[in-house]
Write a protein that holds these residues in place. Structure first.
Motif, PDB file in Angstrom:
ATOM      1  N   THR A 345       0.865  -1.185   0.000  1.00 31.07           N
ATOM      2  CA  THR A 345       0.000   0.000   0.000  1.00 31.07           C
ATOM      3  C   THR A 345       0.896   1.228   0.000  1.00 31.07           C
ATOM      4  N   ILE A 346       0.733   2.085  -1.028  1.00 29.31           N
ATOM      5  CA  ILE A 346       1.493   3.325  -1.131  1.00 29.31           C
ATOM      6  C   ILE A 346       0.594   4.460  -0.669  1.00 29.31           C
ATOM      7  N   CYS A 347       0.984   5.139   0.403  1.00 31.44           N
ATOM      8  CA  CYS A 347       0.230   6.278   0.924  1.00 31.44           C
ATOM      9  C   CYS A 347       0.880   7.570   0.435  1.00 31.44           C
ATOM     10  N   VAL A 348       0.192   8.287  -0.439  1.00 30.59           N
ATOM     11  CA  VAL A 348       0.672   9.563  -0.967  1.00 30.59           C
ATOM     12  C   VAL A 348       0.179  10.642  -0.010  1.00 30.59           C
ATOM     13  N   ILE A 349       1.069  11.115   0.857  1.00 32.80           N
ATOM     14  CA  ILE A 349       0.665  11.942   1.997  1.00 32.80           C
ATOM     15  C   ILE A 349       0.891  13.415   1.709  1.00 32.80           C
ATOM     16  N   LEU A 380       5.347   4.849   2.708  1.00 37.15           N
ATOM     17  CA  LEU A 380       4.912   6.218   2.978  1.00 37.15           C
ATOM     18  C   LEU A 380       5.645   7.161   2.032  1.00 37.15           C
ATOM     19  N   LEU A 381       4.856   7.932   1.257  1.00 41.74           N
ATOM     20  CA  LEU A 381       5.432   8.839   0.265  1.00 41.74           C
ATOM     21  C   LEU A 381       4.868  10.236   0.546  1.00 41.74           C
ATOM     22  N   PHE A 382       5.718  11.156   1.023  1.00 40.74           N
ATOM     23  CA  PHE A 382       5.289  12.508   1.385  1.00 40.74           C
ATOM     24  C   PHE A 382       5.431  13.427   0.170  1.00 40.74           C
ATOM     25  N   LEU A 383       4.340  14.061  -0.247  1.00 39.72           N
ATOM     26  CA  LEU A 383       4.369  15.010  -1.353  1.00 39.72           C
ATOM     27  C   LEU A 383       4.793  16.391  -0.884  1.00 39.72           C
ATOM     28  N   GLU A 384       4.641  16.678   0.408  1.00 38.93           N
ATOM     29  CA  GLU A 384       4.965  17.995   0.960  1.00 38.93           C
ATOM     30  C   GLU A 384       5.842  17.831   2.190  1.00 38.93           C
ATOM     31  N   GLU A 385       6.560  18.908   2.496  1.00 39.62           N
ATOM     32  CA  GLU A 385       7.343  18.918   3.729  1.00 39.62           C
ATOM     33  C   GLU A 385       6.390  19.227   4.894  1.00 39.62           C
ATOM     34  N   ILE A 386       6.190  18.255   5.738  1.00 35.33           N
ATOM     35  CA  ILE A 386       5.287  18.417   6.867  1.00 35.33           C
ATOM     36  C   ILE A 386       6.098  18.241   8.141  1.00 35.33           C
ATOM     37  N   PRO A 387       6.268  19.293   8.925  1.00 27.51           N
ATOM     38  CA  PRO A 387       7.049  19.176  10.165  1.00 27.51           C
ATOM     39  C   PRO A 387       6.434  18.130  11.093  1.00 27.51           C
ATOM     40  N   PRO A 388       7.266  17.447  11.870  1.00 23.76           N
ATOM     41  CA  PRO A 388       6.759  16.402  12.772  1.00 23.76           C
ATOM     42  C   PRO A 388       5.704  16.894  13.743  1.00 23.76           C
ATOM     43  N   HIS A 389       5.841  18.173  14.222  1.00 26.79           N
ATOM     44  CA  HIS A 389       4.855  18.641  15.190  1.00 26.79           C
ATOM     45  C   HIS A 389       3.483  18.846  14.554  1.00 26.79           C
ATOM     46  N   HIS A 390       3.440  18.966  13.202  1.00 22.28           N
ATOM     47  CA  HIS A 390       2.153  19.076  12.528  1.00 22.28           C
ATOM     48  C   HIS A 390       1.448  17.728  12.443  1.00 22.28           C
ATOM     49  N   LEU A 391       2.189  16.677  12.703  1.00 17.81           N
ATOM     50  CA  LEU A 391       1.596  15.334  12.672  1.00 17.81           C
ATOM     51  C   LEU A 391       1.016  14.929  14.023  1.00 17.81           C
ATOM     52  N   SER A 392       1.175  15.784  15.039  1.00 20.02           N
ATOM     53  CA  SER A 392       0.732  15.399  16.379  1.00 20.02           C
ATOM     54  C   SER A 392      -0.763  15.075  16.455  1.00 20.02           C
ATOM     55  N   LYS A 403       8.621   4.946  13.269  1.00 19.89           N
ATOM     56  CA  LYS A 403       9.132   3.576  13.207  1.00 19.89           C
ATOM     57  C   LYS A 403       9.621   3.175  11.824  1.00 19.89           C
ATOM     58  N   ARG A 404       9.192   3.882  10.784  1.00 20.63           N
ATOM     59  CA  ARG A 404       9.489   3.427   9.435  1.00 20.63           C
ATOM     60  C   ARG A 404      10.190   4.529   8.633  1.00 20.63           C
ATOM     61  N   THR A 405      10.977   4.095   7.620  1.00 17.40           N
ATOM     62  CA  THR A 405      11.608   5.028   6.685  1.00 17.40           C
ATOM     63  C   THR A 405      10.565   5.458   5.665  1.00 17.40           C
ATOM     64  N   TYR A 406      10.560   6.724   5.330  1.00 22.06           N
ATOM     65  CA  TYR A 406       9.581   7.212   4.359  1.00 22.06           C
ATOM     66  C   TYR A 406      10.306   7.962   3.256  1.00 22.06           C
ATOM     67  N   LEU A 407       9.599   8.133   2.118  1.00 23.24           N
ATOM     68  CA  LEU A 407      10.155   8.805   0.947  1.00 23.24           C
ATOM     69  C   LEU A 407       9.573  10.209   0.856  1.00 23.24           C
ATOM     70  N   SER A 408      10.428  11.184   0.469  1.00 23.63           N
ATOM     71  CA  SER A 408      10.008  12.582   0.386  1.00 23.63           C
ATOM     72  C   SER A 408      10.187  13.082  -1.031  1.00 23.63           C
ATOM     73  N   TRP A 409       9.108  13.460  -1.674  1.00 24.05           N
ATOM     74  CA  TRP A 409       9.170  13.985  -3.036  1.00 24.05           C
ATOM     75  C   TRP A 409       9.843  15.359  -3.088  1.00 24.05           C
ATOM     76  N   PRO A 410       9.611  16.273  -2.156  1.00 19.26           N
ATOM     77  CA  PRO A 410      10.300  17.578  -2.235  1.00 19.26           C
ATOM     78  C   PRO A 410      11.814  17.446  -2.160  1.00 19.26           C
ATOM     79  N   GLN A 411      12.325  16.483  -1.397  1.00 23.13           N
ATOM     80  CA  GLN A 411      13.777  16.323  -1.278  1.00 23.13           C
ATOM     81  C   GLN A 411      14.380  15.678  -2.525  1.00 23.13           C
ATOM     82  N   ALA A 412      13.553  14.974  -3.324  1.00 24.11           N
ATOM     83  CA  ALA A 412      14.079  14.256  -4.491  1.00 24.11           C
ATOM     84  C   ALA A 412      13.676  14.911  -5.798  1.00 24.11           C
ATOM     85  N   VAL A 413      13.112  16.128  -5.709  1.00 28.00           N
ATOM     86  CA  VAL A 413      12.617  16.741  -6.935  1.00 28.00           C
ATOM     87  C   VAL A 413      13.753  17.023  -7.923  1.00 28.00           C
TER      88      VAL A 413
END
Length: 446
Positions: A345-349, A380-392, A403-413
């Protein structure tokens, strides 16, 4: 034994007595007795009055038709608008209607004792607003009565009286219920309490009323019945019942308004878990390499960036809800089938994804799938930079990110090739995809 003409030769005649004459079915001519105020026809064999015989007696105030053979209420009495006292005792009247007293609104005393009346409608006493005395003793009454000052119900068949009856008798001053078959049970507890505590109404011989029901208490005094036991058990039972009803109503309302989707989701999750367990035991393959969970606002990125690479270049079979969900099936069932019918399951976050209720359910189910499979099934595939405190506010997402490694599209653009290679490696981990001949016709879930 026939016609008995009675003519008022004196126009100012005020009183007339024709009693104990023992004439059967005679006719009385009283057309000229316009000033008559008292008429006594007691103790004859009369069974009816000739039609219109009392039409001119507009000033009649006292009428005695007792000890006769009337089986119905005389129709002509309806026209006596000035009547104040009416005696119909010791007849064979079995029923009364509200129309019988439609015009006798000034009636103060009504004697209907020793008849065969089985029911006295409430509308009768409501029409006779000036009624002060009502005597219906010696009848076959089994019903309660309405507001009065003097109420005599002796020698009837009244066994139970609800205390609510007396709420509609605010003017009652005298009550006689002697010689009735009272029931000494909790159904009469309110009436017994009313007798003891009320200070307005005098209940004649109340301390002599005896029990008739049940048989084990027959002969006991009515007021000796212990109503405290009824009150304790009844009040406690009423309290428990009402409390349970209130709690149940609140619980149902809460579940319906806030938890019905969660319960439906949990049910389908459980069904999907059983379905997936049976499927794995039988060795059935997954229909897709990955189910893509995304928000509708990010659909353009999925179709523009993800599909050309993962499906076009790398050859993965992806399940997209806009394209592959089965029409007509509930959304929850489509989601569970898509997640459990895919290896990954790919979650485009994105921020829109986190705010979406359905996306939240998808990632919840995907995390349960992760726990169930005990394999690397979630990407987990993040489309935007979301600070950890915004995930609270998103407890489950924050827990997965920790617990898991995730992929960031903004960092790999700047290096999209490396990004898609990482996605490919994530899709390659775990069990290899089993070859199937036709995934479209073989699809049962999405």
């Amino acid at each position: 034994m026939g016609l008995l003409p009675v003519v008022c030769k004196t126009p100012t005649l005020r009183g007339l007595i024709i009693s104990q004459s023992h004439f059967a079915n005679f006719t009385i001519e009283l057309a000229s007795c316009v000033q008559l105020r008292e008429l006594n026809l007691e103790d004859n064999f009369m069974s009816e009055l000739s039609k219109g015989s009392m039409q001119s007696m507009k000033q009649l105030r006292f009428l005695n038709l007792g000890y006769n053979l009337f089986t119905e209420f005389p129709h002509d009495i309806r026209n006596l608008s000035s009547l104040e006292i009416l005696k119909m005792h010791h007849n064979d009247i079995s029923g009364l209607s509200c129309d019988d007293f439609s015009n006798t609104t000034h009636l103060k005393e009504l004697y209907l004792n020793m008849n065969r009346i089985t029911q006295l409608q409430r509308c009768i006493t409501e029409k006779i607003v000036s009624l002060k005395v009502l005597d219906v003793s010696g009848n076959l009454l089994k019903a309660n009565l309405s507001a009065l000052r003097y109420l005599k119900l002796t020698d009837n068949e009244i066994s139970v009286i609800s205390e609510t009856v007396f709420q509609s008798l605010p003017s009652l001053r005298f009550l006689d219920l002697d010689n009735n078959p009272f029931s000494c049970e909790c159904s009469n507890a309110g009436f017994i309490h009313w007798i003891v505590t009320n200070s307005q109404t005098q209940v004649v011989k109340a301390y002599q009323y005896k029990c008739f029901f049940p048989v084990s208490k027959r002969g006991n005094l009515l007021l000796d019945f212990d109503i405290q036991s009824c009150r304790d058990s009844g009040s406690f039972l009423c309290f428990i019942s009402s409390t349970c009803l209130v709690v149940l109503t609140l619980l149902i309302s809460f579940i319906y308004n806030f938890l019905r989707l969660h319960l439906s989701y949990t049910f389908h999750l459980f069904v999907a878990f059983l379905y997936d367990s049976r499927k794995r035991k039988k060795g059935h393959p997954h229909w897709f390499d990955a189910f893509v969970s995304y928000n509708a606002k990010d659909e353009d990125w999925v179709y523009r960036e993800m599909l050309p690479v993962l499906e076009g270049e790398q050859g993965w079979r992806l399940c997209l809800h806009h394209r592959d969900f089965q029409p007509g099936k509930p959304i929850i069932e489509n989601i569970t089938d898509a997640i459990y019918g895919s290896r990954k399951t790919i979650c485009v976050i994105s921020r829109s994804y986190l705010q979406s209720e359905w996306c939240s359910r998808e990632i919840q189910m995907a995390s349960f799938h992760l726990f169930d499979e005990q394999k690397d099934v979630l990407i987990l595939l993040f489309l935007e930079e979301i600070p950890p405190h915004h995930l609270s506010p998103y407890y489950r997402m924050r827990k997965l990110v920790k617990k898991r490694t995730y992929l960031s599209w903004p960092q790999a653009v700047q290096h999209p090739g490396v990004f898609w290679q990482n996605v490919q490696r994530a899709l390659q981990t775990g069990d290899a995809l089993t070859e199937i001949t036709d995934p479209l016709t073989g699809l049962t879930g999405c």
